[in-house]
Scaffold this motif. Sequence first.
Motif, PDB file in Angstrom:
ATOM      1  N   GLU A  23      -2.847  -1.994 -10.084  1.00  0.00           N
ATOM      2  CA  GLU A  23      -2.741  -2.690 -11.371  1.00  0.00           C
ATOM      3  C   GLU A  23      -1.385  -3.385 -11.596  1.00  0.00           C
ATOM      4  OE1 GLU A  23      -3.752   0.119 -14.428  1.00  0.00           O
ATOM      5  OE2 GLU A  23      -5.889  -0.145 -14.076  1.00  0.00           O
ATOM      6  N   SER A  24      -0.551  -3.377 -10.561  1.00  0.00           N
ATOM      7  CA  SER A  24       0.780  -3.979 -10.714  1.00  0.00           C
ATOM      8  C   SER A  24       0.693  -5.471 -11.005  1.00  0.00           C
ATOM      9  CB  SER A  24       1.609  -3.743  -9.455  1.00  0.00           C
ATOM     10  OG  SER A  24       0.993  -4.324  -8.324  1.00  0.00           O
ATOM     11  N   ASN A  32       0.838  -1.187   0.000  1.00  0.00           N
ATOM     12  CA  ASN A  32       0.000   0.000   0.000  1.00  0.00           C
ATOM     13  C   ASN A  32       0.883   1.251   0.000  1.00  0.00           C
ATOM     14  OD1 ASN A  32      -1.822   2.164   0.928  1.00  0.00           O
ATOM     15  ND2 ASN A  32      -3.259   0.494   1.285  1.00  0.00           N
ATOM     16  N   PRO A  33       0.627   2.207  -0.897  1.00  0.00           N
ATOM     17  CA  PRO A  33       1.471   3.395  -0.990  1.00  0.00           C
ATOM     18  C   PRO A  33       1.230   4.418   0.113  1.00  0.00           C
ATOM     19  CG  PRO A  33      -0.322   3.552  -2.561  1.00  0.00           C
ATOM     20  CD  PRO A  33      -0.417   2.178  -1.947  1.00  0.00           C
ATOM     21  N   ALA A  34       0.184   4.240   0.915  1.00  0.00           N
ATOM     22  CA  ALA A  34      -0.109   5.204   1.977  1.00  0.00           C
ATOM     23  C   ALA A  34       0.909   5.098   3.102  1.00  0.00           C
ATOM     24  CB  ALA A  34      -1.517   4.981   2.519  1.00  0.00           C
ATOM     25  N   LEU A  61       2.246  17.174  -8.851  1.00  0.00           N
ATOM     26  CA  LEU A  61       2.435  16.212  -7.766  1.00  0.00           C
ATOM     27  C   LEU A  61       1.242  15.264  -7.680  1.00  0.00           C
ATOM     28  CD1 LEU A  61       3.975  15.183  -5.256  1.00  0.00           C
ATOM     29  CD2 LEU A  61       2.718  16.905  -3.911  1.00  0.00           C
ATOM     30  N   ALA A  62       0.036  15.819  -7.803  1.00  0.00           N
ATOM     31  CA  ALA A  62      -1.166  14.989  -7.733  1.00  0.00           C
ATOM     32  C   ALA A  62      -1.184  13.953  -8.849  1.00  0.00           C
ATOM     33  CB  ALA A  62      -2.413  15.878  -7.802  1.00  0.00           C
ATOM     34  N   ASN A  63      -0.812  14.375 -10.054  1.00  0.00           N
ATOM     35  CA  ASN A  63      -0.773  13.444 -11.182  1.00  0.00           C
ATOM     36  C   ASN A  63       0.248  12.336 -10.953  1.00  0.00           C
ATOM     37  OD1 ASN A  63      -2.772  14.660 -12.756  1.00  0.00           O
ATOM     38  ND2 ASN A  63      -1.326  16.145 -13.598  1.00  0.00           N
ATOM     39  N   SER A  64       1.412  12.707 -10.397  1.00  0.00           N
ATOM     40  CA  SER A  64       2.467  11.734 -10.132  1.00  0.00           C
ATOM     41  C   SER A  64       2.041  10.731  -9.065  1.00  0.00           C
ATOM     42  CB  SER A  64       3.742  12.462  -9.685  1.00  0.00           C
ATOM     43  OG  SER A  64       4.742  11.543  -9.303  1.00  0.00           O
ATOM     44  N   LYS A  65       1.456  11.223  -7.986  1.00  0.00           N
ATOM     45  CA  LYS A  65       1.030  10.346  -6.895  1.00  0.00           C
ATOM     46  C   LYS A  65      -0.145   9.459  -7.314  1.00  0.00           C
ATOM     47  CE  LYS A  65       3.908  11.795  -3.682  1.00  0.00           C
ATOM     48  NZ  LYS A  65       4.922  10.911  -3.033  1.00  0.00           N
ATOM     49  N   TYR A  66      -0.984   9.981  -8.205  1.00  0.00           N
ATOM     50  CA  TYR A  66      -2.099   9.163  -8.695  1.00  0.00           C
ATOM     51  C   TYR A  66      -1.564   7.928  -9.425  1.00  0.00           C
ATOM     52  CZ  TYR A  66      -6.262   7.651 -11.179  1.00  0.00           C
ATOM     53  OH  TYR A  66      -7.297   6.890 -11.678  1.00  0.00           O
ATOM     54  N   LEU A  67      -0.458   8.094 -10.132  1.00  0.00           N
ATOM     55  CA  LEU A  67       0.147   6.960 -10.820  1.00  0.00           C
ATOM     56  C   LEU A  67       0.637   5.907  -9.825  1.00  0.00           C
ATOM     57  CD1 LEU A  67       2.122   8.726 -13.698  1.00  0.00           C
ATOM     58  CD2 LEU A  67      -0.091   7.550 -13.813  1.00  0.00           C
ATOM     59  N   ASP A  68       1.032   6.349  -8.615  1.00  0.00           N
ATOM     60  CA  ASP A  68       1.412   5.396  -7.573  1.00  0.00           C
ATOM     61  C   ASP A  68       0.212   4.557  -7.149  1.00  0.00           C
ATOM     62  OD1 ASP A  68       3.986   6.362  -7.594  1.00  0.00           O
ATOM     63  OD2 ASP A  68       3.720   7.667  -5.848  1.00  0.00           O
ATOM     64  N   ILE A  69      -0.959   5.196  -7.089  1.00  0.00           N
ATOM     65  CA  ILE A  69      -2.181   4.469  -6.755  1.00  0.00           C
ATOM     66  C   ILE A  69      -2.514   3.465  -7.860  1.00  0.00           C
ATOM     67  CG2 ILE A  69      -4.647   4.672  -6.271  1.00  0.00           C
ATOM     68  CD1 ILE A  69      -2.900   5.782  -4.074  1.00  0.00           C
ATOM     69  N   VAL A  70      -2.394   3.923  -9.120  1.00  0.00           N
ATOM     70  CA  VAL A  70      -2.646   3.039 -10.261  1.00  0.00           C
ATOM     71  C   VAL A  70      -1.707   1.840 -10.223  1.00  0.00           C
ATOM     72  CG1 VAL A  70      -2.517   2.850 -12.778  1.00  0.00           C
ATOM     73  CG2 VAL A  70      -3.536   4.877 -11.744  1.00  0.00           C
ATOM     74  N   PHE A  82      -7.144  15.272  -3.196  1.00  0.00           N
ATOM     75  CA  PHE A  82      -7.822  14.013  -3.476  1.00  0.00           C
ATOM     76  C   PHE A  82      -7.117  13.250  -4.597  1.00  0.00           C
ATOM     77  CE2 PHE A  82     -10.853  11.777  -6.242  1.00  0.00           C
ATOM     78  CZ  PHE A  82     -11.380  10.858  -5.354  1.00  0.00           C
ATOM     79  N   LEU A  83      -6.996  11.924  -4.403  1.00  0.00           N
ATOM     80  CA  LEU A  83      -6.442  11.060  -5.449  1.00  0.00           C
ATOM     81  C   LEU A  83      -7.483  10.075  -5.967  1.00  0.00           C
ATOM     82  CD1 LEU A  83      -2.877  10.243  -4.035  1.00  0.00           C
ATOM     83  CD2 LEU A  83      -3.459  11.780  -5.931  1.00  0.00           C
ATOM     84  N   GLU A  84      -8.000   9.228  -5.069  1.00  0.00           N
ATOM     85  CA  GLU A  84      -8.960   8.197  -5.480  1.00  0.00           C
ATOM     86  C   GLU A  84      -9.647   7.646  -4.242  1.00  0.00           C
ATOM     87  OE1 GLU A  84     -11.142   7.178  -7.506  1.00  0.00           O
ATOM     88  OE2 GLU A  84      -9.730   6.754  -9.141  1.00  0.00           O
ATOM     89  N   HIS A  85     -10.815   7.051  -4.429  1.00  0.00           N
ATOM     90  CA  HIS A  85     -11.498   6.443  -3.287  1.00  0.00           C
ATOM     91  C   HIS A  85     -12.065   5.077  -3.657  1.00  0.00           C
ATOM     92  CE1 HIS A  85     -15.079   9.227  -4.589  1.00  0.00           C
ATOM     93  NE2 HIS A  85     -14.795   8.351  -5.507  1.00  0.00           N
ATOM     94  N   PHE A  86     -12.196   4.251  -2.625  1.00  0.00           N
ATOM     95  CA  PHE A  86     -12.614   2.866  -2.780  1.00  0.00           C
ATOM     96  C   PHE A  86     -13.553   2.475  -1.647  1.00  0.00           C
ATOM     97  CE2 PHE A  86      -8.416   3.386  -4.608  1.00  0.00           C
ATOM     98  CZ  PHE A  86      -8.558   2.820  -5.863  1.00  0.00           C
ATOM     99  N   HIS A  87     -14.075   1.244  -1.735  1.00  0.00           N
ATOM    100  CA  HIS A  87     -14.912   0.665  -0.692  1.00  0.00           C
ATOM    101  C   HIS A  87     -14.154  -0.512  -0.075  1.00  0.00           C
ATOM    102  CE1 HIS A  87     -18.330   2.833  -2.521  1.00  0.00           C
ATOM    103  NE2 HIS A  87     -17.806   2.448  -3.670  1.00  0.00           N
ATOM    104  N   THR A  88     -14.283  -0.686   1.231  1.00  0.00           N
ATOM    105  CA  THR A  88     -13.596  -1.785   1.886  1.00  0.00           C
ATOM    106  C   THR A  88     -14.317  -2.145   3.185  1.00  0.00           C
ATOM    107  OG1 THR A  88     -11.404  -2.605   2.565  1.00  0.00           O
ATOM    108  CG2 THR A  88     -11.987  -0.358   3.223  1.00  0.00           C
ATOM    109  N   VAL A  89     -13.812  -3.156   3.879  1.00  0.00           N
ATOM    110  CA  VAL A  89     -14.388  -3.610   5.142  1.00  0.00           C
ATOM    111  C   VAL A  89     -13.284  -3.760   6.170  1.00  0.00           C
ATOM    112  CG1 VAL A  89     -15.531  -5.546   6.316  1.00  0.00           C
ATOM    113  CG2 VAL A  89     -16.361  -4.789   4.081  1.00  0.00           C
TER     114      VAL A  89
END
Length: 200
Positions: free
Chosen positions: A199-200, A15-17, A186-195, A51-58
């Motif tokens: 998707e790795s 996880n990149p966080a 910076l936001a664009n670069s960090k978003y790629l880390d999320i991708v 903001f970068l991206e959001h998801f659902h989890t438990v």
Amino acid sequence: MSTRRTLNQTEGSTNPATKFLEWKSNDKNFAYYDKTLKQNVPIPIPFKFQFLEHFHTVKGWHDASESGIYSNEVKFISKETLKVRAYKGGEVAEGLYSEIRGKIRDAGGKYFRSVYVIDESGDIVQLQLKGACVSAYSDFMSENENRVEGAWIEVKTVSDHKKGATKYSTPDFTIGKAFTAAENSLANSKYLDIVSYFES
């Protein structure tokens, strides 16, 4: 960052966080657990992020195995399979959230909104929202979805609530200043880390 993708989490990827923040209702601030200090570290208000991206989890606690509950993160909760497990108890449930919601609740799991953002230091952090905080965030996003990719999101105030004898608080999300060119880069670069993570 303006081109959103359907992201699929890769099991075992890192996880990149750097921090995982939860809202502390009584303290009226976000906080994260520091493993070195072995205590929660508060994030004072005002707090702003990109903001970068959001998801659902438990997440939750599994009494039967005395261990935490976790799941994969999905972008579309009505179409993607959740795999819910306990660290020491194995599989709790697997399927669409609407189909396994009862099993998750009975096992001690709760729905969370997992929001990846960049803090002012430039690090990726994850906001782990549950309960009333999810509603506050969802309302904000429904009104500002087209603006969050180009401006800071700020939490400068808190709303107090009462339901029966229970008092609680939620953060007030607002749109802040527009990104500078450097902040947008910076936001664009960090978003790629999320991708890459999904998707790795």
